[in-house]
Write a protein that holds these residues in place. Structure first.
Motif, PDB file in Angstrom:
ATOM      1  N   CYS A 109       0.913  -1.330   0.131  1.00  0.00           N
ATOM      2  CA  CYS A 109      -0.134  -0.046   0.076  1.00  0.00           C
ATOM      3  C   CYS A 109       0.930   1.177   0.037  1.00  0.00           C
ATOM      4  O   CYS A 109       1.761   1.336   0.936  1.00  0.00           O
ATOM      5  N   PRO A 110       0.490   2.371  -1.019  1.00  0.00           N
ATOM      6  CA  PRO A 110       1.610   3.401  -0.945  1.00  0.00           C
ATOM      7  C   PRO A 110       1.401   4.584   0.149  1.00  0.00           C
ATOM      8  O   PRO A 110       2.246   5.185   0.184  1.00  0.00           O
ATOM      9  N   CYS A 111       0.341   4.296   0.734  1.00  0.00           N
ATOM     10  CA  CYS A 111       0.099   5.136   1.946  1.00  0.00           C
ATOM     11  C   CYS A 111       0.442   4.368   3.411  1.00  0.00           C
ATOM     12  O   CYS A 111       0.624   3.303   3.439  1.00  0.00           O
ATOM     13  N   PRO A 112       0.765   5.157   4.515  1.00  0.00           N
ATOM     14  CA  PRO A 112       0.974   4.676   5.908  1.00  0.00           C
ATOM     15  C   PRO A 112      -0.060   3.709   6.100  1.00  0.00           C
ATOM     16  O   PRO A 112      -1.198   3.720   6.004  1.00  0.00           O
ATOM     17  N   VAL A 113       0.306   2.616   6.726  1.00  0.00           N
ATOM     18  CA  VAL A 113      -0.643   1.390   7.277  1.00  0.00           C
ATOM     19  C   VAL A 113      -0.444   1.075   8.603  1.00  0.00           C
ATOM     20  O   VAL A 113       0.698   1.186   9.310  1.00  0.00           O
ATOM     21  N   CYS A 114      -1.379   1.348   9.619  1.00  0.00           N
ATOM     22  CA  CYS A 114      -1.073   1.351  10.967  1.00  0.00           C
ATOM     23  C   CYS A 114      -2.059  -0.090  11.444  1.00  0.00           C
ATOM     24  O   CYS A 114      -3.161  -0.008  11.278  1.00  0.00           O
ATOM     25  N   LEU A 115      -1.056  -0.969  11.849  1.00  0.00           N
ATOM     26  CA  LEU A 115      -1.679  -2.487  12.361  1.00  0.00           C
ATOM     27  C   LEU A 115      -1.787  -2.262  13.891  1.00  0.00           C
ATOM     28  O   LEU A 115      -1.003  -1.909  14.518  1.00  0.00           O
ATOM     29  N   VAL A 116      -3.387  -2.538  14.229  1.00  0.00           N
ATOM     30  CA  VAL A 116      -3.622  -2.354  15.781  1.00  0.00           C
ATOM     31  C   VAL A 116      -3.935  -3.653  16.242  1.00  0.00           C
ATOM     32  O   VAL A 116      -4.897  -4.540  15.703  1.00  0.00           O
ATOM     33  N   PRO A 117      -3.166  -4.284  17.117  1.00  0.00           N
ATOM     34  CA  PRO A 117      -3.587  -5.377  17.882  1.00  0.00           C
ATOM     35  C   PRO A 117      -4.735  -5.415  18.571  1.00  0.00           C
ATOM     36  O   PRO A 117      -5.412  -4.236  18.904  1.00  0.00           O
ATOM     37  N   GLU A 118      -5.418  -6.726  18.913  1.00  0.00           N
ATOM     38  CA  GLU A 118      -6.566  -6.773  19.423  1.00  0.00           C
ATOM     39  C   GLU A 118      -6.650  -6.069  20.896  1.00  0.00           C
ATOM     40  O   GLU A 118      -7.834  -5.434  21.045  1.00  0.00           O
ATOM     41  N   ASP A 119      -5.683  -5.981  21.619  1.00  0.00           N
ATOM     42  CA  ASP A 119      -6.045  -5.298  22.846  1.00  0.00           C
ATOM     43  C   ASP A 119      -5.225  -4.041  23.179  1.00  0.00           C
ATOM     44  O   ASP A 119      -5.249  -3.571  24.284  1.00  0.00           O
ATOM     45  N   ALA A 120      -4.980  -3.611  22.043  1.00  0.00           N
ATOM     46  CA  ALA A 120      -4.093  -2.189  22.091  1.00  0.00           C
ATOM     47  C   ALA A 120      -5.138  -1.155  22.288  1.00  0.00           C
ATOM     48  O   ALA A 120      -6.115  -1.134  21.405  1.00  0.00           O
ATOM     49  N   GLN A 121      -4.810  -0.130  23.063  1.00  0.00           N
ATOM     50  CA  GLN A 121      -5.445   1.029  23.430  1.00  0.00           C
ATOM     51  C   GLN A 121      -4.811   2.431  22.748  1.00  0.00           C
ATOM     52  O   GLN A 121      -3.468   2.542  22.987  1.00  0.00           O
ATOM     53  N   PHE A 122      -5.579   3.047  22.271  1.00  0.00           N
ATOM     54  CA  PHE A 122      -4.667   4.362  21.840  1.00  0.00           C
ATOM     55  C   PHE A 122      -3.966   5.096  22.942  1.00  0.00           C
ATOM     56  O   PHE A 122      -4.840   5.347  23.871  1.00  0.00           O
TER      57      PHE A 122
END
Length: 301
Positions: free
Chosen positions: A140-153
């Motif tokens: 993908c040419p734009c940034p990709v943020c992969l967020v694990p199931e238990d991750a909180q912002f």
């Protein structure tokens, strides 16, 4: 107004990625495109429900609307409301290739970032070569943020960046600088090397120091460190644990989808093992980007 693309399959991990994406949209003043791409095949493990206008497309759009609100059926999604100023729109398509469709949609001018779950379940079955999330993140040419199931912002105050052969290129360094300015981040550029390595080094990590100190001095706090570990992913995660980082960043050279399917990578390993969000950036190569976009568009047409 630019948007964050959040592709989902209606699972709980995808709902967590959607919540994370809403926080990012609020922080960066973006909107959210909540999308579901499916092959059109009937999943025997899911109830067959028709809603909206009664069509498959209408049913999926209605499911997306419920997924995004507090009245979703079938799964106990946590309650949430989109932040003020963040508009959520819905897209649903039956496609030949889910990963190709996500890549093609993310290549449109209105998409600034993709946020998605690494996988739908914790089962080891989720770790197959060329899974959708890792294929998208590498092609993908734009940034990709992969967020694990238990991750909180949480604000990206402490950032670990995997220092590899393309990290020192101008485009990803500009993106990292943008994050550091936004959150007043302390950035740790981490190179993982094999202990007691014999033979010539394949990569010299100090090129980054030349960029950040001599050529274009960084205006944010950082350090460049080397850690010993035979497992690169483990070395990065252990360092991230040590400083309690909010984000791990990796920079890739763009690959087309077919190359990413057969290329076992650090990105894939990090995506499936990390408990912290992983942001995938890409070295700028417009020739490769145009080639990828053309290939993926042809694949879904």
């Amino acid at each position: 107004m630019s948007s964050i693309l959040v592709p989902v399959d209606f699972s709980l991990p995808c709902h967590n990625a959607y919540r994370f994406g809403l926080h990012l949209a609020e922080e960066f003043k973006l909107n959210v495109v909540l999308a579901h791409y499916s092959s059109g095949a009937i999943d025997p493990g899911q109830p067959l429900v028709f809603a909206g206008d009664g069509s498959l497309h209408g049913s999926n759009v209605k499911r997306l609307e419920n997924f995004a609100s507090s009245n979703a059926d079938g799964i106990d999604y946590p309650l949430l409301e989109p932040p003020q100023g963040v508009e959520v729109t819905y897209e649903a398509e039956v496609v030949f290739s889910v990963s190709a469709s996500i890549i093609a949609r993310a290549s449109k001018e209105d998409i600034s970032m993709v946020v998605m779950a690494p996988r739908s379940t914790r089962k080891l079955l989720g770790k197959w070569l060329g899974s959708t999330s890792t294929t998208v993140s590498e092609a993908c040419p734009c940034p990709v943020c992969l967020v694990p199931e238990d991750a909180q912002f949480s604000p990206w105050k402490k950032v670990v960046v995997a220092n590899n052969s393309v990290t020192a290129e101008a485009y990803p360094l500009w993106q990292i600088e943008d994050i550091a300015r936004k959150y007043s981040s302390y950035v740790h550029f981490v190179h993982v090397q094999w202990p007691r390595q014999y033979g010539p080094l394949k990569f010299t990590p100090w090129r980054l120091m030349e960029k950040l100190v001599d050529e274009t001095p960084a205006d944010y706090p950082f350090d460049v460190v080397t850690v010993d570990n035979e497992d690169v992913t483990a070395g990065l995660m252990e360092y991230a644990d040590k400083i309690d980082s909010d984000l791990i960043v990796i920079v890739n050279s763009l690959r087309n989808r077919w190359r990413s399917l057969i290329h076992a990578s650090l990105t894939q390993d990090l995506a499936l093992r990390s408990k912290r969000p992983v942001l995938v950036l890409h070295a700028e190569d417009t020739t490769v980007s145009e080639e990828i976009l053309q290939t993926e568009t042809e694949n879904i047409n």
